[in-house]
Structures are given as C-alpha cells and as structure tokens.
Design a protein around this motif. Sequence first.
Motif, PDB file in Angstrom:
ATOM      1  N   PHE A   1      44.155  30.561  31.540  1.00 26.14           N
ATOM      2  CA  PHE A   1      44.054  30.641  32.948  1.00 26.14           C
ATOM      3  C   PHE A   1      44.574  31.999  33.486  1.00 26.14           C
ATOM      4  O   PHE A   1      44.053  32.742  34.009  1.00 26.14           O
ATOM      5  N   ARG A   2      45.959  32.342  33.149  1.00 26.31           N
ATOM      6  CA  ARG A   2      46.601  33.526  33.603  1.00 26.31           C
ATOM      7  C   ARG A   2      46.279  34.712  32.753  1.00 26.31           C
ATOM      8  O   ARG A   2      46.279  35.801  33.633  1.00 26.31           O
ATOM      9  N   LYS A   3      45.591  34.665  31.610  1.00 26.02           N
ATOM     10  CA  LYS A   3      44.920  35.643  30.975  1.00 26.02           C
ATOM     11  C   LYS A   3      43.723  36.057  31.759  1.00 26.02           C
ATOM     12  O   LYS A   3      43.494  37.539  31.712  1.00 26.02           O
ATOM     13  N   GLY A   4      42.799  35.266  32.324  1.00 23.07           N
ATOM     14  CA  GLY A   4      41.832  35.387  32.967  1.00 23.07           C
ATOM     15  C   GLY A   4      42.215  36.053  34.265  1.00 23.07           C
ATOM     16  O   GLY A   4      41.446  37.128  34.748  1.00 23.07           O
ATOM     17  N   ILE A   5      43.370  35.689  34.829  1.00 22.96           N
ATOM     18  CA  ILE A   5      43.667  36.489  36.164  1.00 22.96           C
ATOM     19  C   ILE A   5      44.053  37.770  36.006  1.00 22.96           C
ATOM     20  O   ILE A   5      43.738  38.755  36.804  1.00 22.96           O
ATOM     21  N   LYS A   6      44.938  37.983  34.960  1.00 25.11           N
ATOM     22  CA  LYS A   6      45.179  39.491  34.448  1.00 25.11           C
ATOM     23  C   LYS A   6      44.017  40.311  34.372  1.00 25.11           C
ATOM     24  O   LYS A   6      44.145  41.439  34.887  1.00 25.11           O
ATOM     25  N   GLU A   7      43.081  39.644  33.527  1.00 25.77           N
ATOM     26  CA  GLU A   7      41.758  40.670  33.393  1.00 25.77           C
ATOM     27  C   GLU A   7      40.969  41.089  34.827  1.00 25.77           C
ATOM     28  O   GLU A   7      40.810  42.076  34.935  1.00 25.77           O
ATOM     29  N   ARG A   8      41.183  39.956  35.657  1.00 21.64           N
ATOM     30  CA  ARG A   8      40.499  40.213  36.908  1.00 21.64           C
ATOM     31  C   ARG A   8      41.415  41.351  37.783  1.00 21.64           C
ATOM     32  O   ARG A   8      40.831  42.131  38.693  1.00 21.64           O
ATOM     33  N   LEU A   9      42.678  41.129  37.706  1.00 24.22           N
ATOM     34  CA  LEU A   9      43.590  42.186  38.498  1.00 24.22           C
ATOM     35  C   LEU A   9      43.757  43.466  37.764  1.00 24.22           C
ATOM     36  O   LEU A   9      43.633  44.738  38.501  1.00 24.22           O
ATOM     37  N   GLY A  10      43.044  43.590  36.519  1.00 22.95           N
ATOM     38  CA  GLY A  10      42.967  44.855  35.885  1.00 22.95           C
ATOM     39  C   GLY A  10      41.857  45.761  36.484  1.00 22.95           C
ATOM     40  O   GLY A  10      41.713  46.895  36.138  1.00 22.95           O
ATOM     41  N   GLY A  11      40.975  45.060  37.164  1.00 21.37           N
ATOM     42  CA  GLY A  11      39.706  45.896  37.730  1.00 21.37           C
ATOM     43  C   GLY A  11      39.776  46.064  38.964  1.00 21.37           C
ATOM     44  O   GLY A  11      38.785  46.707  39.592  1.00 21.37           O
ATOM     45  N   PHE A  12      40.992  46.220  39.670  1.00 18.23           N
ATOM     46  CA  PHE A  12      41.298  46.594  40.823  1.00 18.23           C
ATOM     47  C   PHE A  12      41.460  48.232  40.938  1.00 18.23           C
ATOM     48  O   PHE A  12      41.878  48.938  40.216  1.00 18.23           O
TER      49      PHE A  12
ATOM     50  N   ARG B   1      45.276  36.515  51.219  1.00 16.63           N
ATOM     51  CA  ARG B   1      45.357  35.179  50.719  1.00 16.63           C
ATOM     52  C   ARG B   1      44.319  34.515  49.764  1.00 16.63           C
ATOM     53  O   ARG B   1      44.627  33.870  48.685  1.00 16.63           O
ATOM     54  N   ASP B   2      42.885  35.195  49.862  1.00 18.00           N
ATOM     55  CA  ASP B   2      42.021  34.998  48.822  1.00 18.00           C
ATOM     56  C   ASP B   2      42.196  35.939  47.649  1.00 18.00           C
ATOM     57  O   ASP B   2      41.301  36.028  46.480  1.00 18.00           O
ATOM     58  N   ALA B   3      43.074  36.833  47.376  1.00 16.73           N
ATOM     59  CA  ALA B   3      43.380  37.797  46.363  1.00 16.73           C
ATOM     60  C   ALA B   3      42.048  38.825  46.223  1.00 16.73           C
ATOM     61  O   ALA B   3      42.075  39.355  44.996  1.00 16.73           O
ATOM     62  N   LYS B   4      41.433  39.083  47.151  1.00 15.51           N
ATOM     63  CA  LYS B   4      40.383  39.901  47.237  1.00 15.51           C
ATOM     64  C   LYS B   4      40.625  41.375  47.335  1.00 15.51           C
ATOM     65  O   LYS B   4      40.101  42.259  46.754  1.00 15.51           O
ATOM     66  N   TRP B   5      41.801  41.432  48.103  1.00 19.21           N
ATOM     67  CA  TRP B   5      42.078  42.599  48.637  1.00 19.21           C
ATOM     68  C   TRP B   5      43.606  42.941  48.551  1.00 19.21           C
ATOM     69  O   TRP B   5      44.462  41.933  48.461  1.00 19.21           O
ATOM     70  N   ILE B   6      44.141  44.224  48.168  1.00 16.34           N
ATOM     71  CA  ILE B   6      45.533  44.592  48.340  1.00 16.34           C
ATOM     72  C   ILE B   6      45.515  45.723  49.328  1.00 16.34           C
ATOM     73  O   ILE B   6      44.734  46.815  49.090  1.00 16.34           O
ATOM     74  N   CYS B   7      46.370  45.746  50.266  1.00 21.65           N
ATOM     75  CA  CYS B   7      46.405  46.978  51.063  1.00 21.65           C
ATOM     76  C   CYS B   7      47.871  47.607  50.881  1.00 21.65           C
ATOM     77  O   CYS B   7      48.878  47.007  50.581  1.00 21.65           O
ATOM     78  N   SER B   8      48.087  48.964  51.363  1.00 24.21           N
ATOM     79  CA  SER B   8      49.115  49.670  51.287  1.00 24.21           C
ATOM     80  C   SER B   8      49.161  50.710  52.291  1.00 24.21           C
ATOM     81  O   SER B   8      48.182  51.465  52.781  1.00 24.21           O
TER      82      SER B   8
ATOM     83  N   ASN C   1      35.381  46.002  42.222  1.00 26.08           N
ATOM     84  CA  ASN C   1      34.091  46.570  42.700  1.00 26.08           C
ATOM     85  C   ASN C   1      32.976  45.583  43.190  1.00 26.08           C
ATOM     86  O   ASN C   1      32.008  45.725  43.948  1.00 26.08           O
ATOM     87  N   ASP C   2      33.090  44.354  42.592  1.00 21.99           N
ATOM     88  CA  ASP C   2      32.291  43.265  43.164  1.00 21.99           C
ATOM     89  C   ASP C   2      32.727  42.482  44.487  1.00 21.99           C
ATOM     90  O   ASP C   2      32.027  41.565  44.928  1.00 21.99           O
ATOM     91  N   ALA C   3      33.921  42.909  44.828  1.00 24.09           N
ATOM     92  CA  ALA C   3      34.377  42.321  46.089  1.00 24.09           C
ATOM     93  C   ALA C   3      34.825  40.782  45.910  1.00 24.09           C
ATOM     94  O   ALA C   3      34.741  40.146  46.873  1.00 24.09           O
ATOM     95  N   GLU C   4      35.021  40.400  44.814  1.00 24.91           N
ATOM     96  CA  GLU C   4      35.365  39.105  44.373  1.00 24.91           C
ATOM     97  C   GLU C   4      36.953  38.763  44.180  1.00 24.91           C
ATOM     98  O   GLU C   4      37.572  39.898  43.878  1.00 24.91           O
ATOM     99  N   GLY C   5      37.406  37.646  44.640  1.00 27.22           N
ATOM    100  CA  GLY C   5      38.731  37.428  44.501  1.00 27.22           C
ATOM    101  C   GLY C   5      38.971  36.818  43.191  1.00 27.22           C
ATOM    102  O   GLY C   5      38.391  37.027  41.982  1.00 27.22           O
TER     103      GLY C   5
END
Length: 578
Positions: free
Chosen positions: A236-247, A553-560, A573-577
Amino acid sequence: MHPSRQAYVEEAESEVSLPPHHLHSSVQALKQYSYDPRGISSFINRNPVADGSGETFRTPALTWQMSVSSHPKKPFSLASAKTRTALDRDYDMPSATAGIAPERASAILSQFDRKRKAAAIAVPTDDGRVRARLREMGEPVTLFGEGPGDRRDRLRELLAIQSEIDAIEDEDGDARMQDADEQGENEQEEEFYTKGIQELVDARKDIARYSLPRAKRRLASQKIESTIPLRTHVKFRKGIKERLGGFELQGSQTAGERPVSMTRFSPNGEIIAAGNWGGGIKLLNVPVMNEIRTLRGHTDRIGGISWFPDATLPSTTVSTDSVNLASGGAEGNIHLWSLNQDTPISTLAGHNQRVCRVEFHPSGRYLASASEDTTWRLWDVNTTTELLLQEGHSRGVFALSFNTDGSLLASAGMDSIGRIWDLRTGRTVMILEGHIRPIYALDWGVDGHRVLSGSGDGWIKCWDVRKVQPSGGIGAHKSVVSDLRWYKGMDDPAQGVVPELDEQGARRPKKSGTFFVSGGFDKNVNVFSADDWSLVQSLSGHTGNVHSVDVARDAKWICSGGYDRTVKLWGRNDAEGL
C-alpha cells in the motif's frame, strides 16, 4: 503578574555520559585554552528567522572542533536492509545531499554535547540578577544588540565553559564547594505555579472531556489496523510513494508585493489562504489560483494562519458569517475572520511582540498563539478571553501544534528547545532536546503520540511521547527548515474512521500519516515517506527561500509560498489524490 498566568519550569535532565575516548578528546581540546580570571571572550553569531524577515543574535562564548573519528561506525548492508522491511521504524538518516554535511559531523557532535551540558545549568530568569552574575565573572554586562534572552544564554554558555574548566583542573576528584545562596537559588528555580482564573479551570475540564473519547476512538481504530498483514502495508505504501512521485508544478500566483510568509489550505482543499510581509491575506481558489478576497487588518508581517476545524466542508455547521479563519501579525494582534467580509470580526490582543504562529484547538473552541515575547497563550474563541499565558521558553516561541486528540500541545522556538504540554493539567510532559539551531516548525502525526520538529540546522526530528525520547530524524534540507506538515487525511483515526474494506473484503491501511512535506531555505519543497524517512520527491520551482508549505486533506495538492512573492500549487497531472 497577570492573573491567568500559569507557568511550569523544570530543570533539564542530566546529560548522557560520553564514552571514554570521546571524553578524552574533550579534555584534550579544553586544555588548549587557558582560563583568564578577568573574563572569557565571546563573539556574536547570527541566526536567520525561518520566514526570512530578520535575524536574531546568538552569543556562544567559545567553540572548537574535535575529531570523533575514533568512534567506529557499522557499515550499512543493502542486502540486510531488504530483508527487514518494517513500518514507522526509528531511523536516523544523515545525508550528504541534504542537512548537515558529513565533514561537519564532528563539530556538530561536540557543539551538541556542550549545548546539552549548558541546558542543565540553572540560570536566573531575572535580568538584574543575570547582569550581576556577569559582572561578578568579569564579563561585559551587555553587548551591542543584546536582549534579556540573549544575555541569559550568554551567561549559560559562560557558566558551562567555567564548569568544564573546573572539572579539568580538579582531576583528583574532589567536589567543588558551592555557596548556600547558590544552592538556594537553584532549588527555587526548579518549578513554580501561579493560580489560574476560573475560566482556565473550566477550559481544562472541557479539554479533558473532549480529548478522552477521541483517544478511545483512535486506539480502537489502531487496533483494527494492527491486524492488517505487513505485506499489505508495504504494498500500500509503495503505491502511495509512486503517486507522490508524480507531483509536478501545476500553478503559480503572485500573492502580494512582499514575500509570502504563510500558506494554508482550507479544510475542503478549495481555498488557499496566503499571508505576506505586508500584512495582507489573499484567498486564492484551487486549482485556478484566482484571487477571491483580500483580508485587511494587520499592519505588519503575517506570522500564522489557521482555519477553523471543519470550516468550508459540505457537511459543516460552521457558517460563513462566523469565525472561519485566524491570523497573527508582527504588530502583536490576532484577528478572527469570516468568509463574507474583508475586515476582522474580532481581535485578540495581549502579546507585546510579534505573533509567529496561531492554531485552532481540534474542538474549535480555543486558539493557541506563539510569540516572540517568550510566551504562548490560550484563548477562548467565543468570548475572546485570554485563558492562559504560558512561560517556559528562554527566548521567542516560534512554533506550536495541537495533537489530534486535543490533549497535548507542542511548543518550540528560538531557544532550540521544544516542550510538550498537557493542557488538562498544565504540566510539561516532555522536553525536546536535540536541535542545535532554533526550531521553526512543529506538527503532530495522526497516531497521537509522535511529533515532528524542523530546525535551522536543516534537520527534521521525530519525537515519541510514549517513549519520552527521539524516534528518528533526517537531514531534510541544506539550510533552514522553515515549515513542515504531516499529512492528515480524511481517515483520521481520532475521528473514529475505521479502515475500509477492499474488493476481497480485506482491511485497507489508512492513508493519513503516510508522508510529510517540508520547505526550506534551499528553495525546495521535499516530500518524505513516514515509514523509513526516505525522500520521495523534491519539488523545485521557487527562486527564493520557501517560507511555508501545506498539503490538502485529500492529498490532491501541495501548496508553498516563499520569498519570491509567489504561491505555488503542486499536484499530479491527472488531478487525482492518493
């Protein structure tokens, strides 16, 4: 003395004894310096403030470097690491590409050891007594640009050096005699209490009634999650890392004529509140980043922004005409805002210096504020009453954070020391000692017992309240860590959310608490995994220091936001969380 003031001060715990070879190196290093009874020379060093808005003086009396290469390190085996995959382990990962460079490790260790010893020395809190003690030691009573907190730190450094020199000269083991007056002073400064107002007593009882059921729900959810197999967690966490890598960078907007000091997502993730050094707060919609409204009321730099819990959510009972947002400014005021007008609906006044951070209690009934006046305060949102003025830090308080249960508060600041406070009793339950530079950021995890701290030394450290000790750390940035946010998703265990079932009927691990985001003066926004503290993604795009970060909260976005006056939006790019 303020009638609502209640402070708790305790002596730092005794330091851990050094190994014999390290102690020998310390002795040899000290013998290179001779003691002059007329005084110990000192110099002035500067530390940057986390939002880049100024500098504070620091006066270490003496520094030196020693080699600790005789302390062997065990080689790291990649093969052995692959055979023991685990979750949320206690790691301590210095890095050559982030944080403190390896060649500076010996100097950092020696400075850290001296800092721990100095923290155990009792120093008077009264500025007059501090001046008198400096005069007795033959030192300058004050230095250019030195305030009471700096003067107290200088005295502590001088006493630490003097005690080390005394220990070396007294090699026959005889104990140094201490005057009875000095012993009495040390005993009197251990701790003290001041009776609080009745509203504070009622607030403590209310916080206890609120936090205990939340803790019960959190533990019940964690027990269910503990039955999930380890391989399911790893996958599960490996999948989360892969999705975070696409930011990637998805948008950028100038948020004023001055640098951006604070950015925070609304609970529904559709609005970003961005404060700047000019005192203005812009509300930007997501993901278009168009300006919705500008809130005007502060006359100086914005230090903290916090959204009311559950505000803007579809199922909320919070009206847009009531309090939805709180902010603190360098003029010392705290403003409460609605979403329907650009002027504050009420103001909390009490701090006499800059307000660095504000945060709502999870119940929404209370608000905490940290200030450079060395105090943090607790306010009743409904009555705007100051319930508590809490001392305990020797210098300005820069960061604070409530845990998810609402029972504990972490505070830290320019003295490089953090404290965990039990809001139900007012006592300090843990002291966070380990950073060698001021602490600029704090945030709790959803598990309720771990808190992250980010410091000017480039490190992010994790602290476990249950163990009352550090539980990991990483060299996160090449310079100051200005802000950090631990992801708290929509499946927060404190809210009683039970892990959901997948298509096969098996429990699915929670997403909240799986990663955290940090910003630093190296102009980067870094995303780290919370299971092994590995760097998942480094987001580059700012042309100046990054002052603030946040995650939706839905992890779709990070702001700075940062010194380049822009607010940047990061996402897939797919705007998915997740």
